[in-house]
Enzyme design. Structure first.
Site, PDB file in Angstrom:
ATOM      1  N   HIS A  11       0.819  -1.218   0.000  1.00 48.03           N
ATOM      2  CA  HIS A  11       0.000   0.000   0.000  1.00 48.03           C
ATOM      3  C   HIS A  11       0.852   1.267   0.000  1.00 48.03           C
ATOM      4  CE1 HIS A  11       0.404   0.044   4.547  1.00 48.03           C
ATOM      5  NE2 HIS A  11       0.419   1.348   4.307  1.00 48.03           N
ATOM      6  N   ASP A  41      -0.442  -7.559   1.401  1.00 42.94           N
ATOM      7  CA  ASP A  41       0.128  -6.211   1.463  1.00 42.94           C
ATOM      8  C   ASP A  41       1.643  -6.293   1.636  1.00 42.94           C
ATOM      9  OD1 ASP A  41       0.407  -3.507   1.606  1.00 42.94           O
ATOM     10  OD2 ASP A  41      -0.396  -3.307   3.641  1.00 42.94           O
ATOM     11  N   GLY A  55       5.246   2.951  15.078  1.00 41.67           N
ATOM     12  CA  GLY A  55       5.794   2.246  13.932  1.00 41.67           C
ATOM     13  C   GLY A  55       5.437   2.925  12.641  1.00 41.67           C
ATOM     14  N   SER A 109       4.200   2.300   8.372  1.00 41.09           N
ATOM     15  CA  SER A 109       3.720   1.404   7.332  1.00 41.09           C
ATOM     16  C   SER A 109       4.895   0.899   6.509  1.00 41.09           C
ATOM     17  CB  SER A 109       2.730   2.146   6.418  1.00 41.09           C
ATOM     18  OG  SER A 109       1.552   2.451   7.109  1.00 41.09           O
ATOM     19  N   GLY A 110       4.914  -0.384   6.247  1.00 39.67           N
ATOM     20  CA  GLY A 110       5.991  -0.981   5.469  1.00 39.67           C
ATOM     21  C   GLY A 110       7.194  -1.384   6.293  1.00 39.67           C
TER      22      GLY A 110
END
Length: 779
Positions: free
Chosen positions: A582, A636, A728, A730-731
């Protein structure tokens, strides 16, 4: 010659019969007694004659010279004359040298007393004694003695540093002196030794000789340059020793040495609020220190003292309750050990408080950092909840399942809502802790009615089978999980749960890859294992949730050109990154699927601080998973190829990729890291953040998330809680510790916020995509 006869006296007896002679044994008995007596006498005589005459104790005289350093005596010319009164007086002191060495040694200068030792060595043992003495003489290969003069900055370092590793089998010592009334400060800018202190180590003493009761610290391993390793002596002398064994030698150490006019601490503190700390904080405080602070706040108020950091422990005293070593005393109440951040609070009954800090002569620690404030005795926590330990917390943190007070007082006598677990002992716990194998309630309420009954084992597919069927050679679970870790390593039938070696043979050991033990016949489970390790030792001092520099060297910051940090990623090889699909989806006119829109920053710790540890790379290609669903976030995951390989360093290293069969058990602790930004925008944290999370039962989490989880998603919740929105990115990686290494368990995907309290995060399960990753990257 006249002999004075013995004089005997007898006690009277009431019964004359008692004085009569008993009947003897007779002639035969007398003869037997005489024979036995003669035999005993003969045996004893023979043994004595053999011992004193025939048994020779031949010994040889051996003489060895040596020297003894008297550290509290300045050399005088008169000591060269053995007949002088000065020499004779000092000679008497040598006999009590050990006792003198146990006293504080603060005088500059020393005297060397040379001695001659005589040994009587049994014949045949001469060579052994000679070798032992030679080994002792060889052991101390180098002895440096340095005097740090006023306004002079110098350094000490291991031999060969930084051009070559230190030598094996050596013992080296550096004796440091400063002028009287000064103390020595030693600042290590490099410390890189073998990880095990039983092999190679550096010790620092608050004396000129290696007295164990004066050890300040023992160090080994590899410390980051950002790690504070600064020591202060209590007087004007210090000893540094270095011992190495025969193998695994490393670069060594370097330390800057300089003098100070002495440390001062304590004093009068007043006002509404203020702060103070132990000497040299956050570095190591000096030994034999005494400080006293007298705190006074306005009349009618009380003093509240909160320790923001509290690290006062030493080997063997970690759980000490009587504080016999280093301690802080608050109004005569002793405190010691390691305490969680901000959880230790003390309150006075009036407007005055006395705080004392005392350290003994051995093993120093980091110390403390404290803040005092004036409070209203009648309302010490306005509009907040007051814990039993006097700490104040927000009212909405009460009865939320988290120990915010540190003493659990905010979680007692609670009425749980429908979304929480009602423990039988009265505690409330978040529902996602249910059935994760960890007793969160303390009475196992959260682990009851979790599927399999007593006497059964739970298969990975949640099927229940009898414990008697475990390791019986039959796949009773249907997925082979009841036959794992059964001790057999050959002739194992391959299943989805067994580990497949490169030679296509399978082993039933759980998570064998990179655990340091070759389990496959071809050793393939230990190949490509230069991964998942931080090269530095991490400090116990952590500012909030800030990570240490180099603690997670696989963490990557992904920047969209002209925008800045947008997503995180994980380094898995010199050229490949793993991130979330994403993150690379086109967003209106922003073509995030194109490689030329991105820049990867590796080795970064502080955003916008591009130092020498950082390597920047553009991207060659982006491979998003073809089955990524932007509505459900299923699949994802994405791969990024760097334009050119990075060079591994202490701050840039890959994380280990798990095998498809790798098991990340429910309830196990993992780490989430990132700079706190999501693709949708928002402010990123400046310093890399870290948070401990725990893997959550998939079915329980799926119920909480209203059925939105797929089999390719992993659920984890934060252990420490916290009201900050994001810990944290994303990714970014979900790092799972396994021995001394970390494996990539998941990729940060979606959730309600990011690792928020009571809001579990959802991660892409990397094991489900292990084949796809290898196909695309070869890793």
């Amino acid at each position: 010659m006249y002999f004075k006869p013995f004089k005997y006296s007898f006690l009277p007896a009431s019964d004359n019969k008692k004085l009569e002679k008993k009947k003897g044994p007779g002639k035969v008995g007398a003869v037997i007694g005489v024979v036995i007596f003669a035999a005993v006498v003969a045996l004893m005589t023979g043994l004595l004659v053999w011992h004193f005459h025939f048994r020779k104790d031949v010994r040889v005289k051996k003489m060895y010279t040596g020297s003894l350093r008297i550290t509290n005596q300045v050399f005088e010319d008169a000591y060269e004359n053995a007949n002088s009164s000065e020499f004779k007086a000092l000679a008497k002191q040598v006999t009590s040298q050990v006792r003198l060495l146990l006293r504080p040694s603060t005088s500059e200068g020393s005297v060397i007393a040379y001695y001659l030792s005589e040994f009587r060595v049994p014949v045949g043992q001469e060579a052994a004694v000679d070798n032992a003495m030679a080994a002792m003489d060889k052991l101390v290969e180098k002895d440096f003695s340095e005097h740090t003069r006023t306004n002079h900055l110098g350094q000490i370092q291991s031999p060969g540093f930084p051009d070559r590793p230190y030598a094996p089998n050596t013992f080296i010592q550096w004796q440091l002196r400063a002028d009287p009334n000064y103390v020595i400060k030693l600042d290590f800018d490099t410390m890189n030794l073998e990880e095990n202190c039983k092999n190679d180590f550096v010790k620092i003493y608050d004396s000129l000789v290696a007295i164990e009761s004066r050890v300040m610290e023992e160090m080994c391993g590899y410390y980051s340059p950002s790690e504070p390793l600064t020591f202060l002596s209590s007087g004007n002398v210090m000893l540094v020793t270095m011992a190495t064994n025969e193998k695994n030698n490393y670069p060594g150490f370097r330390a800057q040495k300089f003098f100070l006019t002495g440390t001062t601490c304590g004093g009068q503190l007043s006002g509404e609020k203020g702060n103070f700390s132990s000497p040299n904080f956050p570095n190591y405080y000096p030994p034999r220190t005494f400080c006293q602070w007298s705190i006074e706040v306005p009349a009618g108020k009380a003093v509240k003292l909160t320790f923001k950091r509290f690290l006062l422990s030493e080997p063997g005293q970690e759980n000490s309750k009587d504080c016999r070593k280093d301690y802080v005393s608050v109004n005569e109440k002793k405190l010691c050990g390691d305490k969680p951040v901000g959880t230790m609070t003390e309150t006075s009954n009036d407007n005055k408080m006395t705080v004392v800090f005392r350290s003994d002569g051995s093993y120093v620690d980091r110390g403390f950092d404290a803040v005092f404030e004036a409070i209203d005795v009648k309302d010490p926590c306005p509009k907040q909840f007051q814990c039993r330990n006097q700490r104040c917390i927000k009212s909405d943190l009460r009865c939320d399942g988290w120990n915010d007070c540190g003493d659990m007082s905010d979680e007692l006598n609670c009425k749980c809502d429908a979304k929480a677990i009602s423990c039988k002992n009265g505690l409330c716990k978040p529902m996602f802790w249910k059935c994760d194998g960890v007793d969160d309630c303390g009475d196992r309420t959260d682990e009851q009615n979790c599927g399999c009954q007593s006497g059964q084992v739970t298969c990975r597919n949640n099927k229940c089978v009898s414990e008697k069927k475990r390791c019986d050679g039959t796949d009773d679970c249907g997925d082979g999980s009841d036959e794992l870790d059964c001790g057999r390593t050959s002739d194992i039938r391959c299943t989805d749960a067994t580990y497949k070696c490169k030679n296509n043979k399978c082993i039933n050991k759980v998570n064998p890859e990179c655990d340091g033990t070759p389990d496959c016949e071809d050793g393939s489970d230990e190949e490509n294992c230069d991964c998942g390790r931080s090269m530095f030792k991490t400090s116990r001092i952590v500012g909030g949730q800030d990570a240490e520099a180099g603690e997670f060297p696989w963490q990557v910051s992904l920047h969209v050109k002209s925008i800045g940090h947008v997503c995180g990623a994980s380094l898995i090889s010199p050229k490949w990154l793993v991130t979330a699909a994403h993150c690379v989806q086109d967003d209106g006119g922003l073509r995030l699927s194109q490689p030329d829109k991105w820049e990867a920053q590796l080795g970064l710790h502080v955003q916008r601080n591009i130092g020498s540890t950082v390597q920047k790379r553009t991207l060659k290609q982006i491979i998003a998973h073809p089955n990524y669903n932007s509505f459900t976030f299923d699949n994802d995951i994405a791969l990024m190829e760097l334009s050119s390989p990075v060079t591994y360093s202490d701050y840039i290293r890959p994380i280990c990729l798990p095998a498809p069969q790798h098991d990340f058990p429910v309830g196990s602790t993992v780490w989430i890291t990132g700079w706190g930004a999501t693709r949708e925008g928002g402010f990123a944290a400046k310093v890399l953040q870290k948070a401990q999370v725990r893997i959550i039962n998939h079915s329980t989490c799926n119920d909480l998330m209203k059925g939105q989880l797929t089999s390719r998603m992993l659920c984890a919740g934060v252990l420490s809680g916290g009201v900050d929105a994001c810990q944290g990115d994303s990714g970014g990686p979900l790092s799972s510790p396994s021995g001394t290494r970390m494996h990539l368990a998941g990729v940060v995907s979606w959730g309600d916020g990011c690792a928020r309290r009571n809001k579990p995060g959802i991660y892409t399960t990397v094991t489900k995509f292990r084949g796809w990753i290898k196909e695309k990257t070869g890793v």
